[in-house]
Scaffold this motif. Structure first.
Motif, PDB file in Angstrom:
ATOM      1  N   LEU A 153       0.801  -1.223   0.000  1.00 26.88           N
ATOM      2  CA  LEU A 153       0.000   0.000   0.000  1.00 26.88           C
ATOM      3  C   LEU A 153       0.838   1.280   0.000  1.00 26.88           C
ATOM      4  N   ALA A 154       2.155   1.141   0.022  1.00 23.87           N
ATOM      5  CA  ALA A 154       3.032   2.295   0.228  1.00 23.87           C
ATOM      6  C   ALA A 154       2.867   3.376  -0.836  1.00 23.87           C
ATOM      7  N   ASP A 155       2.553   3.008  -2.068  1.00 19.80           N
ATOM      8  CA  ASP A 155       2.419   3.983  -3.149  1.00 19.80           C
ATOM      9  C   ASP A 155       0.971   4.374  -3.429  1.00 19.80           C
ATOM     10  N   MET A 176       3.780   1.018  10.523  1.00 22.29           N
ATOM     11  CA  MET A 176       3.398   2.032   9.532  1.00 22.29           C
ATOM     12  C   MET A 176       4.489   3.075   9.363  1.00 22.29           C
ATOM     13  N   ALA A 177       5.080   3.507  10.483  1.00 21.44           N
ATOM     14  CA  ALA A 177       6.158   4.486  10.411  1.00 21.44           C
ATOM     15  C   ALA A 177       7.370   3.905   9.689  1.00 21.44           C
ATOM     16  N   ALA A 178       7.632   2.624   9.917  1.00 17.53           N
ATOM     17  CA  ALA A 178       8.787   1.994   9.269  1.00 17.53           C
ATOM     18  C   ALA A 178       8.587   1.878   7.768  1.00 17.53           C
ATOM     19  N   VAL A 179       7.366   1.579   7.338  1.00 18.25           N
ATOM     20  CA  VAL A 179       7.095   1.372   5.911  1.00 18.25           C
ATOM     21  C   VAL A 179       6.807   2.688   5.193  1.00 18.25           C
ATOM     22  N   PHE A 180       5.958   3.540   5.765  1.00 17.46           N
ATOM     23  CA  PHE A 180       5.550   4.777   5.101  1.00 17.46           C
ATOM     24  C   PHE A 180       6.479   5.957   5.404  1.00 17.46           C
ATOM     25  N   GLY A 181       7.257   5.832   6.477  1.00 15.74           N
ATOM     26  CA  GLY A 181       8.125   6.925   6.880  1.00 15.74           C
ATOM     27  C   GLY A 181       7.538   7.710   8.041  1.00 15.74           C
ATOM     28  N   ASP A 182       8.410   8.191   8.937  1.00 13.86           N
ATOM     29  CA  ASP A 182       7.959   8.941  10.114  1.00 13.86           C
ATOM     30  C   ASP A 182       7.188  10.205   9.759  1.00 13.86           C
ATOM     31  N   ALA A 227      -2.441   9.453   5.331  1.00 11.91           N
ATOM     32  CA  ALA A 227      -2.510  10.200   4.072  1.00 11.91           C
ATOM     33  C   ALA A 227      -1.894   9.380   2.945  1.00 11.91           C
ATOM     34  N   GLY A 228      -2.493   9.453   1.778  1.00  9.78           N
ATOM     35  CA  GLY A 228      -1.937   8.779   0.612  1.00  9.78           C
ATOM     36  C   GLY A 228      -0.643   9.431   0.162  1.00  9.78           C
ATOM     37  N   SER A 232       3.811  13.601  -6.461  1.00  7.35           N
ATOM     38  CA  SER A 232       5.206  14.049  -6.594  1.00  7.35           C
ATOM     39  C   SER A 232       6.197  13.122  -5.908  1.00  7.35           C
ATOM     40  N   ALA A 233       5.692  12.306  -4.985  1.00  8.66           N
ATOM     41  CA  ALA A 233       6.585  11.416  -4.234  1.00  8.66           C
ATOM     42  C   ALA A 233       6.548   9.985  -4.742  1.00  8.66           C
ATOM     43  N   ARG A 234       5.744   9.728  -5.770  1.00  7.73           N
ATOM     44  CA  ARG A 234       5.631   8.354  -6.264  1.00  7.73           C
ATOM     45  C   ARG A 234       6.961   7.887  -6.826  1.00  7.73           C
ATOM     46  N   ARG A 235       7.279   6.636  -6.506  1.00  7.84           N
ATOM     47  CA  ARG A 235       8.537   6.055  -6.962  1.00  7.84           C
ATOM     48  C   ARG A 235       8.360   5.390  -8.315  1.00  7.84           C
TER      49      ARG A 235
END
Length: 292
Positions: A153-155, A176-182, A227-228, A232-235
């Motif tokens: 679900l990260a992207d 969630m923080a580890a996968v999506f970022g703090d 938040a999705g 602009s941040a999509r890899r």
């Protein structure tokens, strides 16, 4: 209103504040021949508050299949039945799907009596975009499987919505923080409509610390909204193939676990991934062929 004959009513009930029961829900519960409840003790407290006397039977994940024939028999005889969960709208991460499907297949009319839903209530006060969201219900209980699902679900660009229990909320926010970022913005809604209701918005790293800092912050029932990922941040796609994923996992994990995680990560068919993991084990001389 009059209760129609032979109808299965799917009735939403309050999340906590009993004043949220609708007039129609009260009438339906008072007029049906039977109430199928996730927990009859919880249902009886609501019915006592409403002054409703009705026959209740339990219908939960462990007995739903066994209950269906008798409930369908009652409906076929012209009596009506109400389906309720412990709180909110039935079937939203609650039992009842099998009964509703069986009733529809039997030609029984299934009618919703709408009302409270923790999912919608939480979104309405979150301050996050609600034009598009992804509801995931409860995440897996084990951290490895939970992180694998979160990675899928990260992207995702829509708002992510999860239910979580008190004993897993801290660990889930950690993952969630580890996968999506703090820094990813999220909202925790706790004990909606109840005395100690809280809705807290902050980056995931701060929410993780907030939950761990006070035992009271880990009490109750939770809706977590994240938040999705902004466009602009999509890899860019990594180009990592399904074959590479199963190759790496199968060398590090038992066959079945490797196949499960590879299916979650890639969206591939588990059966084919399981066979591929077995091949990797054989080729690598690993003793865990067809592991557990």
């Amino acid at each position: 209103m009059s209760i129609e004959e032979g109808v299965l009513y799917v009735v939403a009930t309050p999340l906590g504040n009993l004043g949220d029961i609708s007039a129609r829900a009260r009438e339906v519960l008072d007029g049906v021949a039977l109430i199928a409840a996730e927990d009859t003790r919880v249902a009886q407290r609501l019915l006592s508050h409403l002054g409703v006397q009705a026959r209740c039977v339990s219908l939960h994940e462990h007995n739903e299949a066994a209950r269906i024939p008798s409930i369908l028999q009652i409906l076929s005889e012209g009596a009506s039945v109400a389906l309720v969960s412990d709180a909110g709208t039935p079937l939203i991460s609650d039992p009842g799907f099998r009964l509703v499907r069986a009733a529809r297949e039997a030609g029984v009319r299934v009618s919703p009596v709408p009302g409270p839903s923790a999912l919608i209530a939480a979104l309405s006060v979150s301050g996050l975009p609600t034009d598009r969201f992804v509801f995931e219900g409860f995440l897996p209980s084990r951290s490895a499987r939970r992180r694998a699902r979160l990675q899928v679900l990260a992207d995702e660009s829509g708002t992510l919505v999860f239910y979580e229990s008190s004993h897993r909320i801290a660990d889930s926010l950690e993952d969630m923080a580890a996968v999506f970022g703090d820094a990813r913005l999220a909202v925790v809604a706790r004990e909606l409509t109840k005395r100690f209701e809280q809705v807290v918005s902050a980056p995931l790293g701060e929410l993780r610390a907030w939950v761990r800092a006070d035992e009271d912050h880990r009490r109750g029932e939770f809706v977590v909204m994240v938040a999705g990922l902004p466009p602009s941040a999509r890899r860019e796609p990594s180009g990592i193939s399904e074959a590479h994923v199963i190759e790496v996992l199968a060398r590090a994990l038992p066959t079945r676990q490797a196949a499960d995680l590879a299916a979650l990560i890639t969206g591939g068919a588990r059966q084919g991934l399981y066979r591929e993991a077995q091949r990797v084990k054989r080729d690598g001389g690993d003793p865990d062929v067809g592991g557990a």
